[in-house]
Design an enzyme around this catalytic site. Structure first.
Site, PDB file in Angstrom:
ATOM      1  N   GLU A 111      41.748  47.291  44.654  1.00 30.72           N
ATOM      2  CA  GLU A 111      40.440  48.138  44.323  1.00 30.72           C
ATOM      3  C   GLU A 111      40.309  48.927  45.685  1.00 30.72           C
ATOM      4  O   GLU A 111      39.936  50.252  45.499  1.00 30.72           O
ATOM      5  CB  GLU A 111      39.490  47.269  44.289  1.00 30.72           C
ATOM      6  CG  GLU A 111      39.183  46.339  42.981  1.00 30.72           C
ATOM      7  CD  GLU A 111      38.148  45.365  42.861  1.00 30.72           C
ATOM      8  OE1 GLU A 111      37.578  45.439  41.815  1.00 30.72           O
ATOM      9  OE2 GLU A 111      38.169  44.758  43.869  1.00 30.72           O
ATOM     10  N   GLU A 131      41.861  37.742  39.542  1.00 31.73           N
ATOM     11  CA  GLU A 131      40.804  37.158  39.346  1.00 31.73           C
ATOM     12  C   GLU A 131      40.500  36.105  38.189  1.00 31.73           C
ATOM     13  O   GLU A 131      39.901  35.244  38.394  1.00 31.73           O
ATOM     14  CB  GLU A 131      39.646  38.463  39.258  1.00 31.73           C
ATOM     15  CG  GLU A 131      39.480  39.125  40.278  1.00 31.73           C
ATOM     16  CD  GLU A 131      40.415  40.437  40.850  1.00 31.73           C
ATOM     17  OE1 GLU A 131      40.154  40.788  41.763  1.00 31.73           O
ATOM     18  OE2 GLU A 131      41.400  40.445  40.057  1.00 31.73           O
TER      19      GLU A 131
END
Length: 256
Positions: A111, A131
């Protein structure tokens, strides 16, 4: 003793920000994020390009699960929005950011990297969005930035399976712009940063400030903003001087 999580140096017009938590694979803690934000907020006035790099064998292994805190829903929203604020400063702070990546570029590390404008990966680089394996969802902007680069279908597959992508796979999908040998990413990033620093500062500002925003607009609105941005950049005195110098080198005058 205060822990130094981010180091900064200024070399002429190149400002280098280095994640300095190699013993934790530069995992993202709140303290590291706060140090990164401070480094961005105190960018020296003469800087024209930022290099984002990392010490050790890994760029960033994502969220530091050892420091994971239980939060209520509102606390999670606030925490996520803090990541958004800092990564937005990377992307929309007005200066081009060149990233040198190696080893793990995972979760929050991916990210962070995709909030920058030019990405150089070493052959050791691997990408992952784990995740789903942890039972959580991305919160640092991947659903917009990573999805925009590789597509929502591919991002969903990455999260569902937890697959690990190699440097070459990431290159084909656009997660990096250059792949170099191990130990060569920072030199390549500096080479690119020096070239970018030679551009007119207003042109660099326009490119990193307008393009991503135009991408979020309707076509007609985007074209209008393009025209306004062109008007700002093309009428500056520096542009007239640069074009004049170009024609002098060519041995001819500008067309009238």
């Amino acid at each position: 003793m205060t822990e130094t999580l981010v180091k900064t140096t200024l070399d002429d017009t190149i400002y280098t920000i280095t994640l300095a938590r190699p013993e934790k694979r530069n995992a993202v803690s709140d303290r590291l994020l706060n140090a990164l934000e401070k480094a961005l907020m105190t960018t020296p006035e003469g800087a024209r390009v930022i290099i984002l790099a990392a010490e050790g064998k890994h760029f960033c292994s994502g969220l530091d699960l050892a420091e994971h805190q239980h939060r209520d829903p509102f606390g999670v929203v606030q925490h996520s929005r803090g990541w958004h604020r800092i990564f937005d400063r990377l992307q929309n702070g007005g200066l081009p950011v060149v990233t040198a990546m190696q080893g793990a570029v995972i979760g929050g590390g991916l990210e962070m990297a995709t909030a920058t404008h030019v990405r150089v990966a070493e052959s050791s680089t691997v990408y992952q969005l784990p995740e789903g394996r942890h039972g959580i969802f991305v919160g640092g902007g991947a659903s917009v930035r990573v999805s925009n680069i590789i597509g929502p279908d591919r991002m969903c597959e990455m999260m569902l399976t937890g697959r690990v992508m190699t440097a070459d796979e990431g290159q084909r999908l656009g997660l990096s712009h250059y792949v170099v040998g191990d130990g060569e990413s920072l030199d390549k990033a500096r080479q690119l940063a020096e070239r970018i620093a030679e551009n007119a500062p207003m042109a660099n500002w326009a490119m990193v400030s307008a393009i991503s925003r135009i991408d979020n607009m309707a076509s007609d609105d985007g074209l209008f903003v393009e025209s306004l941005t062109a008007a700002l950049t093309q009428t500056s005195p520096e542009v007239a001087e640069r074009i004049g110098n170009f024609f002098k080198k060519k041995g001819q005058g500008p067309r009238t």
